[in-house]
Design a protein around this motif. Structure first.
Motif, PDB file in Angstrom:
ATOM      1  N   ARG A 179     130.770 104.111  85.337  1.00 20.52           N
ATOM      2  CA  ARG A 179     132.440 103.814  84.798  1.00 20.52           C
ATOM      3  C   ARG A 179     132.715 105.134  85.922  1.00 20.52           C
ATOM      4  O   ARG A 179     133.038 105.599  86.134  1.00 20.52           O
ATOM      5  CB  ARG A 179     132.389 104.551  83.388  1.00 20.52           C
ATOM      6  N   TYR A 180     134.680 103.727  85.844  1.00 21.39           N
ATOM      7  CA  TYR A 180     135.763 104.416  86.726  1.00 21.39           C
ATOM      8  C   TYR A 180     136.645 104.451  85.828  1.00 21.39           C
ATOM      9  O   TYR A 180     136.740 104.301  85.175  1.00 21.39           O
ATOM     10  CB  TYR A 180     135.465 103.007  87.672  1.00 21.39           C
ATOM     11  N   ASP A 181     137.457 105.486  86.608  1.00 27.21           N
ATOM     12  CA  ASP A 181     138.376 106.330  85.863  1.00 27.21           C
ATOM     13  C   ASP A 181     139.392 106.537  87.030  1.00 27.21           C
ATOM     14  O   ASP A 181     139.670 106.751  88.350  1.00 27.21           O
ATOM     15  CB  ASP A 181     138.011 107.780  85.414  1.00 27.21           C
ATOM     16  N   GLY A 182     140.767 105.396  87.192  1.00 25.16           N
ATOM     17  CA  GLY A 182     141.871 105.824  87.868  1.00 25.16           C
ATOM     18  C   GLY A 182     142.946 107.007  87.547  1.00 25.16           C
ATOM     19  O   GLY A 182     143.503 106.838  88.557  1.00 25.16           O
ATOM     20  N   GLN A 183     142.104 107.397  86.862  1.00 25.59           N
ATOM     21  CA  GLN A 183     143.172 108.601  86.681  1.00 25.59           C
ATOM     22  C   GLN A 183     142.749 110.172  87.224  1.00 25.59           C
ATOM     23  O   GLN A 183     141.462 109.811  87.053  1.00 25.59           O
ATOM     24  CB  GLN A 183     143.837 109.348  85.529  1.00 25.59           C
ATOM     25  N   VAL A 184     142.520 110.288  88.433  1.00 22.50           N
ATOM     26  CA  VAL A 184     142.382 111.534  89.400  1.00 22.50           C
ATOM     27  C   VAL A 184     142.709 113.067  89.614  1.00 22.50           C
ATOM     28  O   VAL A 184     141.884 113.826  90.557  1.00 22.50           O
ATOM     29  CB  VAL A 184     142.030 110.869  90.867  1.00 22.50           C
ATOM     30  N   HIS A 185     143.830 112.739  88.529  1.00 21.98           N
ATOM     31  CA  HIS A 185     143.910 114.747  88.573  1.00 21.98           C
ATOM     32  C   HIS A 185     143.004 115.268  87.601  1.00 21.98           C
ATOM     33  O   HIS A 185     141.682 114.695  87.018  1.00 21.98           O
ATOM     34  CB  HIS A 185     145.081 114.407  87.467  1.00 21.98           C
ATOM     35  N   HIS A 186     142.941 116.838  87.979  1.00 23.70           N
ATOM     36  CA  HIS A 186     141.845 117.155  87.348  1.00 23.70           C
ATOM     37  C   HIS A 186     141.801 117.127  85.425  1.00 23.70           C
ATOM     38  O   HIS A 186     142.824 117.275  85.040  1.00 23.70           O
ATOM     39  CB  HIS A 186     142.376 118.936  87.380  1.00 23.70           C
ATOM     40  N   HIS A 187     140.726 116.664  85.183  1.00 31.32           N
ATOM     41  CA  HIS A 187     140.960 116.815  83.207  1.00 31.32           C
ATOM     42  C   HIS A 187     139.223 115.797  83.128  1.00 31.32           C
ATOM     43  O   HIS A 187     138.595 116.103  84.253  1.00 31.32           O
ATOM     44  CB  HIS A 187     141.177 115.113  82.702  1.00 31.32           C
ATOM     45  N   ALA A 188     138.978 117.347  81.743  1.00 30.77           N
ATOM     46  CA  ALA A 188     137.362 116.958  81.422  1.00 30.77           C
ATOM     47  C   ALA A 188     137.416 115.060  80.922  1.00 30.77           C
ATOM     48  O   ALA A 188     138.584 114.520  79.838  1.00 30.77           O
ATOM     49  CB  ALA A 188     137.652 117.633  80.089  1.00 30.77           C
ATOM     50  N   HIS A 219     138.211 103.872  80.695  1.00 30.15           N
ATOM     51  CA  HIS A 219     136.937 104.351  82.009  1.00 30.15           C
ATOM     52  C   HIS A 219     136.076 102.955  81.564  1.00 30.15           C
ATOM     53  O   HIS A 219     134.964 103.055  81.439  1.00 30.15           O
ATOM     54  CB  HIS A 219     136.454 105.425  82.190  1.00 30.15           C
ATOM     55  N   PRO A 220     136.004 102.231  82.591  1.00 30.08           N
ATOM     56  CA  PRO A 220     135.765 100.663  82.176  1.00 30.08           C
ATOM     57  C   PRO A 220     135.057 100.251  83.744  1.00 30.08           C
ATOM     58  O   PRO A 220     134.410 101.444  84.516  1.00 30.08           O
ATOM     59  CB  PRO A 220     136.392  99.385  82.521  1.00 30.08           C
ATOM     60  N   SER A 221     133.352  99.982  83.372  1.00 28.12           N
ATOM     61  CA  SER A 221     132.231  99.061  84.310  1.00 28.12           C
ATOM     62  C   SER A 221     132.985  98.648  85.295  1.00 28.12           C
ATOM     63  O   SER A 221     134.428  98.233  85.093  1.00 28.12           O
ATOM     64  CB  SER A 221     131.226  98.879  83.583  1.00 28.12           C
TER      65      SER A 221
END
Ligand SMILES: [Zn+2]
Ligand SMILES: [Zn+2]
Length: 139
Positions: free
Chosen positions: A78-87, A32-34
């Motif tokens: 912070r950005y996340d390329g994993q867009v599936h449902h997760h916590a 989850h990089p900035s």
């Protein structure tokens, strides 16, 4: 790379080398990089790219649903390329963000729980705590 081109097209985003590079960084990282960290990595292949271009690209990817913005309050996004449902699990000391691959039930909202007319677009779950390394430091 072909997959990434397909992904951009499917989300109606025109394909540019810079956008591909930003998306590739997001797909390759799980931390989850900035925007700044993504910029530093993209710059290695595209030395002429500006921070502003990277930032704008992230916003477009976010708007089109290709990237999740993990936005701890009072922190840089912070950005996340994993867009599936997760916590997400966030260490409050070192700010590391971990994915938690577990389904969580949506809040069952009833009329009166929200301000009139408010339309909820997403629900996220964030767990805060201290990672093992940071616990050791604070002992
Ligand atoms: Zn920590
Ligand atoms: Zn995540």
């Amino acid at each position: 790379m072909e997959n990434l081109i397909k992904k951009l097209r499917e989300h109606k985003i025109s394909v540019t080398p810079q956008r591909l590079a930003v998306l590739a960084v997001l797909e390759s990282r799980r931390d989850h990089p900035s925007a700044e960290q993504i910029y530093q990595e993209v710059r290695r292949q595209h030395p002429a790219i500006s921070f502003n271009t990277v930032y704008k690209t992230l916003e477009i990817l976010h708007q089109r649903g290709l990237v999740i913005k993990v936005n701890p309050l009072h922190e840089v996004a912070r950005y996340d390329g994993q867009v599936h449902h997760h916590a997400h699990l966030i260490c409050r000391s070192c700010r590391r963000i971990y994915d938690v691959e577990k389904e969580f039930p949506a809040l069952a909202l009833e009329p009166g729980d929200l301000p009139p007319g408010f339309r909820v677009e997403s629900q996220t779950l964030t767990l805060w705590g201290l990672c093992r390394d940071c616990q050791k430091k604070s002992d």
